[in-house]
Design a protein around this motif. Structure first.
Motif, PDB file in Angstrom:
ATOM      1  N   ARG A  91       5.385  -9.464   4.391  1.00  0.00           N
ATOM      2  CA  ARG A  91       6.404  -9.632   3.492  1.00  0.00           C
ATOM      3  C   ARG A  91       7.824 -10.162   4.678  1.00  0.00           C
ATOM      4  NH1 ARG A  91       2.650  -5.252   3.452  1.00  0.00           N
ATOM      5  NH2 ARG A  91       2.169  -4.664   1.288  1.00  0.00           N
ATOM      6  N   TYR A 146       3.044  -6.722  -3.135  1.00  0.00           N
ATOM      7  CA  TYR A 146       1.430  -6.437  -2.548  1.00  0.00           C
ATOM      8  C   TYR A 146       0.622  -7.791  -3.204  1.00  0.00           C
ATOM      9  CZ  TYR A 146       2.907  -1.845  -1.496  1.00  0.00           C
ATOM     10  OH  TYR A 146       3.630  -0.897  -0.524  1.00  0.00           O
ATOM     11  N   SER A 198      -0.830   0.200   4.717  1.00  0.00           N
ATOM     12  CA  SER A 198      -0.791   1.223   5.839  1.00  0.00           C
ATOM     13  C   SER A 198      -0.261   0.648   6.787  1.00  0.00           C
ATOM     14  CB  SER A 198      -2.440   1.626   6.231  1.00  0.00           C
ATOM     15  OG  SER A 198      -3.067   0.478   6.100  1.00  0.00           O
ATOM     16  N   ASN A 199       0.389   1.598   7.759  1.00  0.00           N
ATOM     17  CA  ASN A 199       0.971   1.078   9.089  1.00  0.00           C
ATOM     18  C   ASN A 199      -0.147   0.961  10.204  1.00  0.00           C
ATOM     19  OD1 ASN A 199       3.451   3.028   7.739  1.00  0.00           O
ATOM     20  ND2 ASN A 199       3.960   1.065   8.400  1.00  0.00           N
ATOM     21  N   THR A 237       3.605   8.791   6.615  1.00  0.00           N
ATOM     22  CA  THR A 237       2.417   9.347   7.658  1.00  0.00           C
ATOM     23  C   THR A 237       2.934   8.882   8.915  1.00  0.00           C
ATOM     24  OG1 THR A 237       1.014   8.612   5.741  1.00  0.00           O
ATOM     25  CG2 THR A 237       0.266   9.317   7.656  1.00  0.00           C
ATOM     26  N   ARG A 238       3.474   7.448   9.031  1.00  0.00           N
ATOM     27  CA  ARG A 238       3.854   6.859  10.294  1.00  0.00           C
ATOM     28  C   ARG A 238       4.931   7.830  10.819  1.00  0.00           C
ATOM     29  NH1 ARG A 238       8.542   4.054  11.564  1.00  0.00           N
ATOM     30  NH2 ARG A 238       8.386   2.331  12.886  1.00  0.00           N
ATOM     31  N   LYS A 276       8.904  -0.794  -1.976  1.00  0.00           N
ATOM     32  CA  LYS A 276       7.571  -0.530  -2.652  1.00  0.00           C
ATOM     33  C   LYS A 276       7.602  -1.049  -3.788  1.00  0.00           C
ATOM     34  CE  LYS A 276       4.076   2.865  -1.570  1.00  0.00           C
ATOM     35  NZ  LYS A 276       3.109   2.041  -1.380  1.00  0.00           N
TER      36      LYS A 276
HETATM   37  N1  PMP Z   1       2.773  -0.092   4.439  1.00  0.00           N
HETATM   38  C1  PMP Z   1       2.698  -0.325   3.047  1.00  0.00           C
HETATM   39  C2  PMP Z   1       2.949  -1.706   2.863  1.00  0.00           C
HETATM   40  C3  PMP Z   1       2.215   0.611   2.088  1.00  0.00           C
HETATM   41  O1  PMP Z   1       2.218   0.502   0.982  1.00  0.00           O
HETATM   42  C4  PMP Z   1       2.003   1.838   2.587  1.00  0.00           C
HETATM   43  C5  PMP Z   1       1.479   3.012   1.734  1.00  0.00           C
HETATM   44  N2  PMP Z   1       2.309   3.565   1.061  1.00  0.00           N
HETATM   45  C6  PMP Z   1       2.128   2.245   3.952  1.00  0.00           C
HETATM   46  C7  PMP Z   1       2.630   1.180   5.027  1.00  0.00           C
HETATM   47  C8  PMP Z   1       1.865   3.752   4.356  1.00  0.00           C
HETATM   48  O2  PMP Z   1       2.898   4.601   3.923  1.00  0.00           O
HETATM   49  P1  PMP Z   1       2.725   5.966   3.586  1.00  0.00           P
HETATM   50  O3  PMP Z   1       2.220   6.648   5.009  1.00  0.00           O
HETATM   51  O4  PMP Z   1       3.956   6.520   3.301  1.00  0.00           O
HETATM   52  O5  PMP Z   1       1.612   6.298   2.704  1.00  0.00           O
END
Ligand code: PMP
Length: 310
Positions: free
Chosen positions: A153, A168, A201-202, A225-226, A163
């Motif tokens: 992105r 996505y 996810s990160n 979570t990061r 978000k």
């Molecule tokens: N990056 C993106 C693009 C995501 O959609 C998500 C999931 N929400 C994450 C990272 C991880 O974020 P979180 O740890 O808040 O779920």
């Protein structure tokens, strides 16, 4: 097929799961303008708890602010509504909040701009997979492909911190292709070739000195979570750095893992055609994972404030 017996919060009222629908011409469905957030619910000895509920609600509000979507609820309205939704849906393990423009529209810009908010607390196994199938491709140890055609992105198109469903679309199709090639997930890069994140996810590496490293905040969605893992590293005496990394850093890492609400800390054992570490969960990955899982279960008093008991 058993009927799903759950109640979904829709703008202040609870409606049956089956009633929480929109028209095919709903603006958000046609234009990708649905803002959302996803949380985990833990059925602990002390009762159901949402992991970092307020932080997730603040992130949803921030997504709406970035987009210019005029939410008509405050942070405390939404926190209360989420808690009530969990109370009304016993046994739920997931909590999703969506702000979407449900009105049927002709133009790109909706005439009715106020988003509707839906909040659902559920169990994806019984309420979604058992009803509709899917959900069968979870691997505990991940194999990733570095995505070289579709970039991450871009802040000047739609910031990665939003978000929103449109963010996505491109990663979803790229991951779809990688799945067909036998990978579990993809790693997205920025225009400059730096590592950014996975579609949902990160990413973290553990370098040869045992420090964890993750890309900077302007490049990624600010994963809850990061942020938690960065704080836990500090508590465990593991060095943590936020800095740019390149694909070569991934290949030469001692360990690699992804982080997300749905999976916590998720070990990676292969990237492209290279094995990472010894092909099993790394030592530091395992320590961080064990700590985070214990907190979520309510077994760690130092971090109990991360749980919102409803
Ligand atoms: N990056 C993106 C693009 C995501 O959609 C998500 C999931 N929400 C994450 C990272 C991880 O974020 P979180 O740890 O808040 O779920």
């Amino acid at each position: 097929m058993a009927e799903v017996n759950r109640k979904i919060w829709r703008d202040g009222e609870f409606v049956a799961w089956q009633e929480a629908t929109v028209h095919v011409f709903a603006q958000s469905l046609q234009r990708g303008s649905l803002a959302f957030d996803y949380m985990s619910v833990h059925q602990n000895a002390k009762g159901p708890a949402v992991f970092k509920l307020e932080a997730h609600v603040r992130r949803l509000i921030n997504t709406c602010r970035i987009l210019g979507l005029p939410l008509s609820y405050t942070e405390s309205d939404l926190v209360d509504a989420c808690a009530e939704t969990v109370r009304r849906n016993p046994g739920a393990v997931s909590l999703k909040i969506c702000a979407l423009i449900a009105s049927v529209e002709v133009e790109l810009v909706p005439h009715d701009r106020t988003p509707s908010v839906f909040i659902a607390a559920y169990d994806s196994k019984t309420d979604i997979v058992a009803q509709h199938g899917g959900g069968g491709s979870f691997s505990p140890l991940l194999s990733l492909k570095v995505e070289r055609e579709v970039g991450n992105r871009r802040p000047d198109i739609l910031p990665p911190q939003a978000k929103v469903s449109a963010n996505y679309t491109a990663p979803m199709f790229a991951k779809w292709k990688a799945r067909d090639e036998g990978f579990d997930d993809i790693i997205l890069l920025n225009e400059g070739g730096e590592v950014a994140e996975a579609p949902t996810s990160n990413i973290f590496i553990v370098d040869r000195e045992g420090a964890i490293v993750t890309p900077p905040e302007d490049k990624v969605l600010l994963g809850i979570t990061r942020e938690s893992v960065l704080e836990l590293a500090d508590a465990l005496g593991v060095e943590a750095r936020v800095e740019d990394m390149r694909v070569e850093d991934l290949y030469s890492a001692a360990e690699v893992f992804l982080t997300a609400t749905s999976v916590g800390v998720w070990p990676v054992i292969r990237i492209d055609d290279r094995r990472i570490g010894n092909g099993e969960t790394g030592v530091i990955t395992a320590r961080l994972k064990a700590k985070l899982d214990a907190i979520a279960r309510g077994d760690d008093t130092d971090f109990e404030h991360w749980l919102y008991y409803v």
